[in-house]
Design an enzyme around this catalytic site. Structure first.
Site: not given
Ligand code: NAD
Length: 310
Positions: A186, A272
């Site tokens: 991945k 990342e």
């Molecule tokens: P995300 O960006 O939605 O959230 C991660 C963090 O960032 C959280 O604490 C969130 O509150 C903060 N954040 C997000 N937007 C913000 C803003 N505008 N202001 C302040 N803080 C903010 O991350 P995610 O997409 O849930 O990803 C988490 C993990 O899962 C990562 O390692 C990602 O690569 C992986 N992942 C994501 C997806 C997906 O579809 N999103 C799919 C598979 C794996």
């Protein structure tokens, strides 16, 4: 089961929502105060294709505001936020707390091992997706699965119990006997499609149509494969390239802009990359394996971050 989601952005909120719906006692932990407040005031707004939007009551808190030891903690920060989150949730980790990491990227097990014994650490990957549209609001599309394995060789039974817990919430989890391979494969997908689409400002199909696509994939994947071999993971180069190239098809992910494009180009957020191409460059340097391509990609992404993020 008492479950804390440590990092409740898009994915953490999805998992928390599904686990709570299955009857677990869930708390969403997040450092974004506005998001936590929105969830506590209005509930978590869940917009799912084919369903009416719902506002779901789930307790949310800043990570340092909760002190109760949990049965299970699911880590779902972005990679660069993981260490801070682990520091903040130390009081929640008891002798029996199982910690699950499904973040994208490489090197997370070593980081987590600084905070709890190996026997309580479980790692994996997920093909579920989710989007965060604003404080307290997520959108869910499609289906997915989870592959999970114990880090400690004796942890298989505990891993299977976690698989059952996730599957009972509709998260379609499977026990994997070689999760490191899945994590590396991945990471190869993300280390090619995500980084290149972010740099070239294009979607996956457009990248695939460039005459350079196959050569770019080959250069990146060859270095991933050489470094993976030092961690006893065998990534066959042609098979991996074929696996990635399948996603160029429009009926696969062709029209999709990968998350690094969304984060960096569209929303001007950090990427990342240090846990994908950057990990390969760093480990390559440590192990005297040449990784100039991944080094360059990491620097280009960081340069683009410097240009776009104010
Ligand atoms: P995300 O960006 O939605 O959230 C991660 C963090 O960032 C959280 O604490 C969130 O509150 C903060 N954040 C997000 N937007 C913000 C803003 N505008 N202001 C302040 N803080 C903010 O991350 P995610 O997409 O849930 O990803 C988490 C993990 O899962 C990562 O390692 C990602 O690569 C992986 N992942 C994501 C997806 C997906 O579809 N999103 C799919 C598979 C794996």
């Amino acid at each position: 089961t008492k479950i804390a989601i440590a990092g409740s952005g898009a994915m953490g909120s999805r998992f928390g929502y599904m686990l709570q719906s299955a009857g677990n006692d869930v708390v969403l932990l997040d450092n974004w105060a506005e998001h936590v407040q929105a969830i506590n005031t209005n509930g978590l707004t869940v917009v799912e294709a084919g369903h009416e939007p719902v506002q779901v009551r789930i307790p949310a808190a800043l990570p340092t505001d909760i002190k109760e030891v949990q049965d299970v903690i699911i880590l779902f920060t972005k990679s660069m936020q993981l260490v801070d989150m682990l520091q903040a949730i130390k009081p929640l980790i008891g002798a029996k707390t199982k910690v699950v990491c499904l973040l994208n990227g490489l090197g997370h097990p070593e980081t987590i091992e600084q905070y709890l014994p190996k026997e309580n650490i479980f790692v994996g990957i997920t093909l579920w997706t989710a989007g965060l549209t604003g404080p307290g609001a997520i959108t869910l599309t499609g289906s997915g699965n989870v592959e999970l394995q114990n880090v400690d060789p004796d942890g298989k039974e505990a891993a299977q119990a976690l698989v059952a817990l996730l599957s009972a919430a509709g998260l379609n989890a499977q026990y994997s006997s070689d999760v490191l391979f899945s994590i590396w494969r991945k990471a190869c997908v993300n280390g090619t499609l995500n980084s290149l689409c972010a740099l070239l400002d294009c979607n996956i199909a457009q990248l695939g149509q460039t005459p350079q696509a196959q050569q770019l994939l080959r250069s990146i994947v060859a270095e991933f494969s050489a470094v993976a071999a030092t961690e006893a993971v065998e990534l066959d180069i042609p098979t991996t390239i074929a696996h990635i190239s399948k996603m160029f098809a429009p009926e696969q992910a062709g029209g999709h802009y990968p998350s690094m494009h969304q984060d960096l180009v569209q929303h001007h957020r950090l990427t990342e990359v240090d846990y994908l191409n950057g990990y390969v460059a760093r480990k390559g340097a440590e192990k005297h394996i040449a990784t100039p391509v991944n080094q360059l990609i990491t620097e280009l992404i960081h340069a683009k971050e410097a240009l776009l993020i104010k």
